[in-house]
Scaffold this motif. Structure first.
Motif, PDB file in Angstrom:
ATOM      1  N   PRO A 101       0.912  -1.167  -0.059  1.00  0.00           N
ATOM      2  CA  PRO A 101      -0.164   0.008   0.074  1.00  0.00           C
ATOM      3  C   PRO A 101       0.726   1.268   0.014  1.00  0.00           C
ATOM      4  N   GLY A 102       0.160   2.482  -0.306  1.00  0.00           N
ATOM      5  CA  GLY A 102       1.079   3.742  -0.209  1.00  0.00           C
ATOM      6  C   GLY A 102       1.905   4.031  -1.442  1.00  0.00           C
ATOM      7  N   GLY A 103       2.430   5.140  -1.368  1.00  0.00           N
ATOM      8  CA  GLY A 103       3.393   5.528  -2.618  1.00  0.00           C
ATOM      9  C   GLY A 103       2.857   5.341  -3.873  1.00  0.00           C
ATOM     10  N   HIS A 104       1.511   6.056  -4.005  1.00  0.00           N
ATOM     11  CA  HIS A 104       1.029   6.167  -5.251  1.00  0.00           C
ATOM     12  C   HIS A 104       1.453   6.976  -6.323  1.00  0.00           C
ATOM     13  N   GLY A 105       2.684   6.529  -6.747  1.00  0.00           N
ATOM     14  CA  GLY A 105       3.309   7.417  -7.781  1.00  0.00           C
ATOM     15  C   GLY A 105       2.801   6.908  -9.356  1.00  0.00           C
ATOM     16  N   GLU A 106       3.828   6.454  -9.935  1.00  0.00           N
ATOM     17  CA  GLU A 106       3.554   5.951 -11.561  1.00  0.00           C
ATOM     18  C   GLU A 106       2.671   4.935 -11.578  1.00  0.00           C
ATOM     19  N   ARG A 107       2.695   3.688 -10.577  1.00  0.00           N
ATOM     20  CA  ARG A 107       2.193   2.674 -10.776  1.00  0.00           C
ATOM     21  C   ARG A 107       0.755   2.758 -10.937  1.00  0.00           C
ATOM     22  N   SER A 108       0.158   3.823 -10.459  1.00  0.00           N
ATOM     23  CA  SER A 108      -1.229   4.007 -10.423  1.00  0.00           C
ATOM     24  C   SER A 108      -1.661   4.446 -11.855  1.00  0.00           C
ATOM     25  N   VAL A 109      -0.768   5.203 -12.787  1.00  0.00           N
ATOM     26  CA  VAL A 109      -1.057   5.550 -13.984  1.00  0.00           C
ATOM     27  C   VAL A 109      -0.748   4.349 -14.846  1.00  0.00           C
ATOM     28  N   ALA A 110      -0.097   3.320 -14.439  1.00  0.00           N
ATOM     29  CA  ALA A 110       0.038   2.001 -15.341  1.00  0.00           C
ATOM     30  C   ALA A 110      -1.043   1.361 -15.318  1.00  0.00           C
ATOM     31  N   VAL A 111      -1.635   1.152 -13.863  1.00  0.00           N
ATOM     32  CA  VAL A 111      -3.048   0.135 -13.672  1.00  0.00           C
ATOM     33  C   VAL A 111      -4.135   1.041 -14.168  1.00  0.00           C
ATOM     34  N   GLY A 112      -4.199   2.472 -14.031  1.00  0.00           N
ATOM     35  CA  GLY A 112      -5.128   3.024 -14.698  1.00  0.00           C
ATOM     36  C   GLY A 112      -5.378   2.741 -16.176  1.00  0.00           C
ATOM     37  N   THR A 113      -4.459   2.806 -17.187  1.00  0.00           N
ATOM     38  CA  THR A 113      -4.436   2.703 -18.309  1.00  0.00           C
ATOM     39  C   THR A 113      -5.044   1.250 -18.537  1.00  0.00           C
ATOM     40  N   PHE A 266      -4.087  10.117  -6.333  1.00  0.00           N
ATOM     41  CA  PHE A 266      -4.002   8.974  -7.178  1.00  0.00           C
ATOM     42  C   PHE A 266      -4.615   7.620  -6.511  1.00  0.00           C
ATOM     43  N   SER A 267      -5.098   7.936  -5.489  1.00  0.00           N
ATOM     44  CA  SER A 267      -5.937   6.619  -4.636  1.00  0.00           C
ATOM     45  C   SER A 267      -6.969   7.262  -3.873  1.00  0.00           C
ATOM     46  N   HIS A 268      -7.814   6.267  -3.517  1.00  0.00           N
ATOM     47  CA  HIS A 268      -8.882   6.501  -2.673  1.00  0.00           C
ATOM     48  C   HIS A 268      -8.565   7.062  -1.170  1.00  0.00           C
ATOM     49  N   GLN A 269      -7.362   6.416  -0.777  1.00  0.00           N
ATOM     50  CA  GLN A 269      -6.785   6.864   0.633  1.00  0.00           C
ATOM     51  C   GLN A 269      -6.295   8.399   0.338  1.00  0.00           C
ATOM     52  N   ASP A 270      -5.933   8.856  -0.644  1.00  0.00           N
ATOM     53  CA  ASP A 270      -5.151  10.170  -0.596  1.00  0.00           C
ATOM     54  C   ASP A 270      -6.644  11.338  -0.947  1.00  0.00           C
ATOM     55  N   ALA A 271      -7.638  10.534  -1.810  1.00  0.00           N
ATOM     56  CA  ALA A 271      -8.865  11.397  -1.866  1.00  0.00           C
ATOM     57  C   ALA A 271      -9.242  11.582  -0.499  1.00  0.00           C
ATOM     58  N   ARG A 272      -9.215  10.516   0.239  1.00  0.00           N
ATOM     59  CA  ARG A 272     -10.164  10.663   1.549  1.00  0.00           C
ATOM     60  C   ARG A 272      -9.530  11.462   2.507  1.00  0.00           C
ATOM     61  N   ASN A 273      -8.119  11.637   2.315  1.00  0.00           N
ATOM     62  CA  ASN A 273      -7.305  12.601   3.172  1.00  0.00           C
ATOM     63  C   ASN A 273      -7.596  14.177   2.887  1.00  0.00           C
ATOM     64  N   LEU A 274      -7.909  14.323   1.604  1.00  0.00           N
ATOM     65  CA  LEU A 274      -8.196  15.421   1.006  1.00  0.00           C
ATOM     66  C   LEU A 274      -9.517  15.927   1.717  1.00  0.00           C
ATOM     67  N   LEU A 275     -10.431  15.060   1.576  1.00  0.00           N
ATOM     68  CA  LEU A 275     -12.072  15.420   2.206  1.00  0.00           C
ATOM     69  C   LEU A 275     -11.837  15.553   3.718  1.00  0.00           C
ATOM     70  N   ALA A 292      -7.934   7.783 -14.961  1.00  0.00           N
ATOM     71  CA  ALA A 292      -6.802   7.370 -16.008  1.00  0.00           C
ATOM     72  C   ALA A 292      -5.454   7.408 -15.265  1.00  0.00           C
ATOM     73  N   LEU A 293      -5.389   8.136 -14.258  1.00  0.00           N
ATOM     74  CA  LEU A 293      -3.966   8.215 -13.629  1.00  0.00           C
ATOM     75  C   LEU A 293      -4.033   7.772 -12.280  1.00  0.00           C
ATOM     76  N   SER A 294      -5.304   7.328 -11.743  1.00  0.00           N
ATOM     77  CA  SER A 294      -5.358   6.710 -10.292  1.00  0.00           C
ATOM     78  C   SER A 294      -5.709   5.395 -10.277  1.00  0.00           C
ATOM     79  N   TYR A 295      -5.184   4.459 -10.965  1.00  0.00           N
ATOM     80  CA  TYR A 295      -5.734   3.096 -10.705  1.00  0.00           C
ATOM     81  C   TYR A 295      -6.902   2.494 -11.299  1.00  0.00           C
ATOM     82  N   GLY A 296      -7.574   3.495 -12.295  1.00  0.00           N
ATOM     83  CA  GLY A 296      -8.670   3.174 -12.904  1.00  0.00           C
ATOM     84  C   GLY A 296     -10.015   3.316 -12.192  1.00  0.00           C
ATOM     85  N   LEU A 297     -11.014   2.846 -13.026  1.00  0.00           N
ATOM     86  CA  LEU A 297     -12.511   2.921 -12.531  1.00  0.00           C
ATOM     87  C   LEU A 297     -12.674   2.075 -11.270  1.00  0.00           C
ATOM     88  N   CYS A 298     -12.142   1.022 -11.244  1.00  0.00           N
ATOM     89  CA  CYS A 298     -12.382   0.215  -9.896  1.00  0.00           C
ATOM     90  C   CYS A 298     -11.849   1.164  -8.734  1.00  0.00           C
TER      91      CYS A 298
END
Ligand SMILES: O=C([O-])CC(=O)C(=O)O
Ligand SMILES: [Mg+2]
Length: 387
Positions: A101-113, A266-275, A292-298
């Motif tokens: 978990p964590g470290g949502h850098g470039e892999r979230s873009v790869a998975v989102g694509t 790039f993740s629901h955890q980061d989004a949650r922290n923003l909220l 598309a940048l954040s692990y996709g629709l799932c």
């Protein structure tokens, strides 16, 4: 039924434009094809995806890790219970196996694509537009009419105020009623002149949003807020570093108008922290998470769940990125709209051929999948990859 192969090619989407943080002179995007053994209407079903601008192509990660996990998985483990389609969440879990978990850098873009291409395939196998499939799955009524705004107003060598005004006029002529421009790449006084020039051009025909691309420290964000709050802006976007939630929440004390941010979370955890910590206000602010940048629709569905828990409506989401994937999510799940770049990042951005913007809205055509086949210049590049 199975995925036969995943292919990737990294394509240039370079242009001489600049925002407050980066230029796009070396920008690339990954184009992905998920090739299945399913045949629909006499044709093999291939799902397509790509990452949005601002993050580079992810060929390395896709080839080294993510493609291989799907290739090595038992094909039956990627199907839904009825075994009549792929299960995007099962593919997603396979992609993300052995990832900490964590470290949502470039892999979230790869998975989102890849995830975008999987959903495209799933909707094509079901024989429906993705927005209809999503609405059905979530027990909602789809609304094919989606708000879109025109993003541009970049810094560009030799671009003066009259060129900026002409650009914005061009968006209004094409049916948009909200336009966006960059700030933070010039001194405040110059940006104020640019903003005033655009406001004079658009008059009461449209509203203006401004985007600082995360450039400002707190003092600068506040200095801009003191000037910007006197303009009737649609929003003040990404003032500071995307992960600096305190900056965002202090800024709210100085900026009563709508703020927008989230494209670089790039993740629901980061989004949650923003909220939780970003001081964002559900009655007026906007969330720009881009699947598309954040692990996709799932993953985006988990982010929407976090919004619900935090008391936000998904109609406060207007994703970054200007792609048809987010248009489908907006039409299917009731987001507030989607970004669009009328003159940039082609052929990836934009709408299927023949779709026109009217009063700041488009109507989704009834094309199976995400609808890429309806955009000839884009589909040409996709077909080349799949052949
Ligand atoms: O310039 C960019 O990186 C794109 C961007 O922030 C936006 O569209 O909001
Ligand atoms: Mg932005």
């Amino acid at each position: 039924m199975q995925i036969l192969e995943i292919r990737e090619v990294t394509k240039p989407i370079a242009s001489p434009i600049r925002n407050a943080y980066i230029d796009f002179s070396k920008m690339t995007s990954s184009l992905v094809a998920v090739v299945t053994d399913v045949v629909r209407d006499g044709k093999r079903v291939v799902g397509y995806g790509f990452n949005s601008n601002g993050r580079y192509g992810q060929g390395g990660l896709i080839r080294e890790r993510f493609m291989r996990r799907v290739a090595e998985a038992d094909p039956a483990s990627l199907l839904n219970d009825a075994q009549d389609n792929l299960d995007p969440d099962r593919v997603w879990a396979t992609l993300m196996s052995n990832e900490k978990p964590g470290g949502h850098g470039e892999r979230s873009v790869a998975v989102g694509t890849i995830d975008m291409a999987v959903w495209d395939a799933v909707a094509k196998i079901a024989g429906k537009p993705l927005f209809r499939l999503l609405a059905e799955r979530h027990g909602r009524e789809a609304d094919p009419r989606v708000f879109v705004y025109a993003a541009g107003g970049y810094y560009y060598p030799g671009k003066d105020l009259s060129a900026l005004r002409a650009e914005m006029r061009g968006y209004l002529d094409r049916g948009y009623n909200v336009v966006k421009m960059k700030i933070g790449g010039a001194p405040l006084a110059e940006d104020a002149r640019r903003i005033e020039a655009v406001l004079a051009e658009i008059g009461s025909q449209a509203q203006l949003a401004v985007d600082a691309n995360g450039r400002f420290d707190l003092d600068t964000a506040i200095a801009y807020a003191r000037v910007l709050r006197d303009y009737p802006l649609f929003w003040y976007e990404e003032a500071g570093d995307p992960l600096d939630y305190r900056l965002q929440s202090v800024l709210a004390e100085y900026y009563p108008g709508p703020m927008a941010t989230g494209e670089n979370l790039f993740s629901h955890q980061d989004a949650r922290n923003l909220l939780r910590y970003g001081g964002m206000r559900p009655d007026r602010d906007w969330l720009q998470f881009d699947c598309a940048l954040s692990y996709g629709l799932c993953e985006y569905l988990r982010t929407l769940r976090e919004l619900e828990i935090a008391g936000w409506s998904c109609s406060r989401c207007i994703p970054h990125g200007g792609h048809q994937m987010s248009l489908n999510i907006a039409a299917g799940l009731g987001l507030g709209g989607n970004e669009s770049y009328p003159d940039l990042f082609q052929p990836y951005g934009g709408f299927p051929d023949g779709v026109r913007v009217e009063n700041g809205h488009i109507v989704m055509p009834e094309l199976p999948g995400i609808g890429f086949e309806g955009k000839q210049d884009l589909y040409k590049e996709m077909r080349e990859l799949a052949q």
